[in-house]
Design a protein around this motif. Sequence first.
Motif, PDB file in Angstrom:
ATOM      1  N   LEU A 134     -24.422  34.311   7.663  1.00 36.88           N
ATOM      2  CA  LEU A 134     -25.679  33.576   7.817  1.00 36.88           C
ATOM      3  C   LEU A 134     -26.331  33.421   6.444  1.00 36.88           C
ATOM      4  N   GLU A 135     -26.962  32.287   6.254  1.00 35.35           N
ATOM      5  CA  GLU A 135     -27.463  31.958   4.919  1.00 35.35           C
ATOM      6  C   GLU A 135     -28.375  33.034   4.337  1.00 35.35           C
ATOM      7  N   TRP A 136     -29.307  33.524   5.116  1.00 31.42           N
ATOM      8  CA  TRP A 136     -30.335  34.433   4.598  1.00 31.42           C
ATOM      9  C   TRP A 136     -29.765  35.789   4.203  1.00 31.42           C
ATOM     10  N   ARG A 140     -37.098  28.074   6.384  1.00 29.22           N
ATOM     11  CA  ARG A 140     -36.208  27.909   7.533  1.00 29.22           C
ATOM     12  C   ARG A 140     -36.295  29.147   8.421  1.00 29.22           C
ATOM     13  N   GLN A 141     -35.792  28.993   9.657  1.00 30.57           N
ATOM     14  CA  GLN A 141     -35.782  30.157  10.532  1.00 30.57           C
ATOM     15  C   GLN A 141     -34.446  30.281  11.248  1.00 30.57           C
ATOM     16  N   VAL A 195     -24.235  27.371   8.132  1.00 35.88           N
ATOM     17  CA  VAL A 195     -24.799  26.077   8.542  1.00 35.88           C
ATOM     18  C   VAL A 195     -26.316  26.165   8.554  1.00 35.88           C
ATOM     19  N   ARG A 196     -26.916  24.988   8.577  1.00 43.54           N
ATOM     20  CA  ARG A 196     -28.367  24.878   8.631  1.00 43.54           C
ATOM     21  C   ARG A 196     -28.766  23.943   9.773  1.00 43.54           C
ATOM     22  N   ARG A 249     -26.716  19.890   7.031  1.00 46.53           N
ATOM     23  CA  ARG A 249     -26.296  20.921   7.964  1.00 46.53           C
ATOM     24  C   ARG A 249     -25.387  21.959   7.330  1.00 46.53           C
ATOM     25  N   ARG A 250     -25.090  21.801   6.041  1.00 45.12           N
ATOM     26  CA  ARG A 250     -24.281  22.803   5.360  1.00 45.12           C
ATOM     27  C   ARG A 250     -25.151  23.628   4.416  1.00 45.12           C
ATOM     28  N   VAL A 251     -24.756  24.881   4.201  1.00 41.63           N
ATOM     29  CA  VAL A 251     -25.446  25.714   3.212  1.00 41.63           C
ATOM     30  C   VAL A 251     -24.862  25.390   1.847  1.00 41.63           C
TER      31      VAL A 251
END
Lengths: 438, 438, 438
Positions: free
Chosen positions: C148-150, C258-259, C406-407, C427-429
């Motif tokens: 996950l991105e975060w 973002r969340q 993804v976003r 939609r991509r990180v």
Amino acid sequence: MLTPEDNELLTRIGPDTPMGAVLRHYWQPALLSSELPDPDGAPLRLRLLGEDLVAFRDTSGRVGLLAANCSHRGAPLCYGRNEEEGLRCVYHGWKYDVHGKCVDMPNEPPASNFKDKVQHTAYLCIERAGVVWTYLGPFSPPPPLPHLEWIDLPPDHYLIAKRVQYCNWVQALEGDIDQSHVSFAHRRLDGGSTGGRREVDRIRAADTHPRFEVLDTDYGVVIGAGREADAASSYWRVTQFLMPFWTMTGPYGENPTRQSRAWLPMDDDMTVTFAVTFHPLRPLTDNEVARMRAGSGAGYVGEGNFLPPTSEPAGAWRPKARRENDYFWTRELQRTRFYSGFPDFWTQDAAMQEGMGRVYDRGKEHLGTSDLGIIRVRQRLLQAAKALRDRRATPPAADHPELYQVRAAAVLLPNGVPWFEATDEQRRVIPGVNQAGV
Amino acid sequence: MLTPEDNELLTRIGPDTPMGAVLRHYWQPALLSSELPDPDGAPLRLRLLGEDLVAFRDTSGRVGLLAANCSHRGAPLCYGRNEEEGLRCVYHGWKYDVHGKCVDMPNEPPASNFKDKVQHTAYLCIERAGVVWTYLGPFSPPPPLPHLEWIDLPPDHYLIAKRVQYCNWVQALEGDIDQSHVSFAHRRLDGGSTGGRREVDRIRAADTHPRFEVLDTDYGVVIGAGREADAASSYWRVTQFLMPFWTMTGPYGENPTRQSRAWLPMDDDMTVTFAVTFHPLRPLTDNEVARMRAGSGAGYVGEGNFLPPTSEPAGAWRPKARRENDYFWTRELQRTRFYSGFPDFWTQDAAMQEGMGRVYDRGKEHLGTSDLGIIRVRQRLLQAAKALRDRRATPPAADHPELYQVRAAAVLLPNGVPWFEATDEQRRVIPGVNQAGV
Amino acid sequence: MLTPEDNELLTRIGPDTPMGAVLRHYWQPALLSSELPDPDGAPLRLRLLGEDLVAFRDTSGRVGLLAANCSHRGAPLCYGRNEEEGLRCVYHGWKYDVHGKCVDMPNEPPASNFKDKVQHTAYLCIERAGVVWTYLGPFSPPPPLPHLEWIDLPPDHYLIAKRVQYCNWVQALEGDIDQSHVSFAHRRLDGGSTGGRREVDRIRAADTHPRFEVLDTDYGVVIGAGREADAASSYWRVTQFLMPFWTMTGPYGENPTRQSRAWLPMDDDMTVTFAVTFHPLRPLTDNEVARMRAGSGAGYVGEGNFLPPTSEPAGAWRPKARRENDYFWTRELQRTRFYSGFPDFWTQDAAMQEGMGRVYDRGKEHLGTSDLGIIRVRQRLLQAAKALRDRRATPPAADHPELYQVRAAAVLLPNGVPWFEATDEQRRVIPGVNQAGV
């Protein structure tokens, strides 16, 4: 004594039960009109016959009674916006009118006809005599309202009381067609009255074992309970049971006030008691009303004697006196004032009935001659359930509202005079007439 | 580790269960006599072996123990009028004597013999040693009371304590025949005592893995737990388990006070612990009594440490310390004073036993050599249940009260000396003798 | 609408259920690292996927997650002594390390190898991004953490919020992939924002019936919800569902925060919501953090708005607003400020989802075009459960953590431009890039 099967059949009233089907053939006194005071006012949670519902009064003043959860994805409608002739779910804006028709579905394209395919569960409501009546049954149109006497009276002629009772409806109902308990559960030790007149109190104390005679009627059962008044005469109190849960007990005094009661199942475990005190010929007096509002008299909890209201179903009708505080029973009261030890008239019944357990198991009881009325009422209810289940027979009087034009009675009769024949006129509703009780 | 079937068999004690049938062969220490202080006093709710009961002391001082609900139509007898040699239901006035005989039925005609046909469930009670003993079993007459040592003593020689424990009786009982937990659950970090004398505390801290030797007896099981005292000798503590739920653990010091405990099932989920501290030869001292009343010592909650009484069964015996407040456990106490973190001796046990769940599932446990006593006690209980169920065999010692004349023991023995033989006299009740513990 | 069988299959997540097996293939964000602040600190009760567990941080700082009850005889480990690289039961001193190995068994003889035979249930934990992640699944070694991105961001770039929700996880999850409710449940009547920018608020109020387009992905489902922005263009908000319970909804504004949310089952009836607000490129500002800590914004209860902590599982995360107080709903608020009547953003969702009942029965619902996302997510979950149950197929993306890069997205597009292709980059990180939302 009932078999486990008959006990279940008698007591369970959910949507898929035989007795539930019987009860749904009759109008239910679901709410007081005063519980929904204003058009577009707050919706009200209701639990009735095991169903979770929400009631509301629309812009035109009509009452709607809907399944509690939105047909879309089950969101609770009790938080809905009551506006412009319908109740609108606040999750996605679906709006229902009092008929359960989905009249707006703003999260779907305007061209969609999806909303026309949604019929939300809604029960027909009629307001009459200060009561919101609802019909959960199979007939369309439903039968007329039961023609109970007080329904025709002006509003100042009657007063309605409610409370929650934490047990199955049948054991509560049984308690109300039980005449012999009056000599015990309601006996006073301090000279106070058990509800009747002094002469009646004396008779009840002197003869504690009434003789019962029970007859089937088109609408239910009529029960005569006779006590010795003196060497030559008897006091007969005549109780009416009207399908499926109405009771009337004999009045007191000349030109008496009368009472009609219903034992309305919220579900298998909880009951709302509904009691109407009325006078057929005149307004209730200020004094009569004040005494009832203070909690005096059968059925009346009294306005200060409820727990703080909650938004749960029947959350406004929970008495302070309850099992957890022993209904304010004390040994000292039992010694000095009340035979039972319970200071409130209604708790003298409720403590007994709730103390049987939530759903009383009738497999261990021992019924005597004093229980003939109860035995017969159970039989009528069980017969109705089996006849509907097995033969699709319409339950007694469900489609004959005129049969509800009856009264309870109480008379002094010379020994040997048959009470049924002697009370023939007293047991009928005759406009302008209110024959004396005793 | 038990199979699910054996776990159910071991733990369930309702009227229709095999273990319930076993327990009903023995006398139950149902109440303290002091809980029913006065003739014609307040009735008391009781829950025992899964049955709802009501206890009362009649005009003559006899104790009655009746099924909680009236034989007529199930009204609760706990609100009954206790008067003139019987308890009278306030619903219809039916009255029962201590034998469950219906001695008055005032709502039926005087000529009726109906009341003679009603036998209300009643259990025989005997008062002895400050205890109301009751027998729920099949034999009539029942066997004599178990001849526990303290039963013969003068009242100032013993003190009885009770409390509710919120779990099944077997996991509580197991905790009391478990010797190895003393080194941990009851260990002090601050120099305080675990209940024993200083020397015993030292031994328990130094040798935390007692060796267990377990023997069957006519009355149950005797368990020796040996710890190294020094290079040449061992400390043996001898625990008695007496069918079906009695325990005695080894005493401390010369001429010691002793304790006898019972783990009495209210139902499958709740237990009343019953602990008697006694001295065989002398009155308890004021100091001993004061310390126990203050909550010091095994089993004693202390008089100020109960929740306010309620009228619910065992409502007077609910400790303030409970799961919801973590039994007053703190990390700081665990760091500085009590190995466990629980400040009260009894919570050091109860928190562990309740924390297993209401009815512990023995399918996942791992029993070691320190659990030999528990293993054997379970086997004896299961054997008794199966023998009764399958062969109608009377459970061990149920009809042999003389077998209860035993004591627990604690001795220092040279290594190699067998503890069982060496404690032969100590394990017997010998009038006028109270052999030293350690 | 689901069959009863599929509804059970979808919602039940205990150890022996097909969906429970699916969920156990994925890492669980079990705790915040800050909930276990100190080495050798207090153990913490946890309930996860229907299992009772205890978490602790050992002397070295490693987190252990053990079955809540000791392998010996079931005593509760939550009261254990956390010391010297392990958690020690205070009943008999058994000690477990973070791997569930029994490293000390002081109540058994030192020579015994019994402790080597005991493997206590322990789940692997990894700390990353302020979260204790655990794996309850079958693979050893387990797959890497979902990327996950975060998870890659510095600690000041994100803030995590939790709360308990008193319903099944699926109906909570469904609420988060539901775009159309934003126009209703979150609508403001007082000019306040529904979370988006003013222009977005305007669009949502004007077009309340978004068009849904739903596509399967390797990791779950991507959902486009389009609303008319003006005559020539549409506002597309793109929601991501990532197996098994992750959601991302479209961001607001240029260079947006973002969340990412998870809906973590404690058991079938209770859910912990887990919400991460993050900025890909910069620290959150003091103002942003302060607003969230005060309870503003999706998912944030706010620090003063929890009930007092208890030691029960998730006892620190119980909001004051709850069903019993109607989530502080009032008719006045509904009339003047909030369309729903609920003053807190999160209660506008939770009241709806909890009001469906603890485990919503999907047998009576009516799904429309606005529910296409929900329909597809249910299908993916049910397919995964059936494929694992019937064919032992590894659930989607469980072993492909790279798929989580993804976003969510939100864009204004000329009518006719396909949203999926147009948001391909969004939609991509992409490190260092944070494409504008709307």
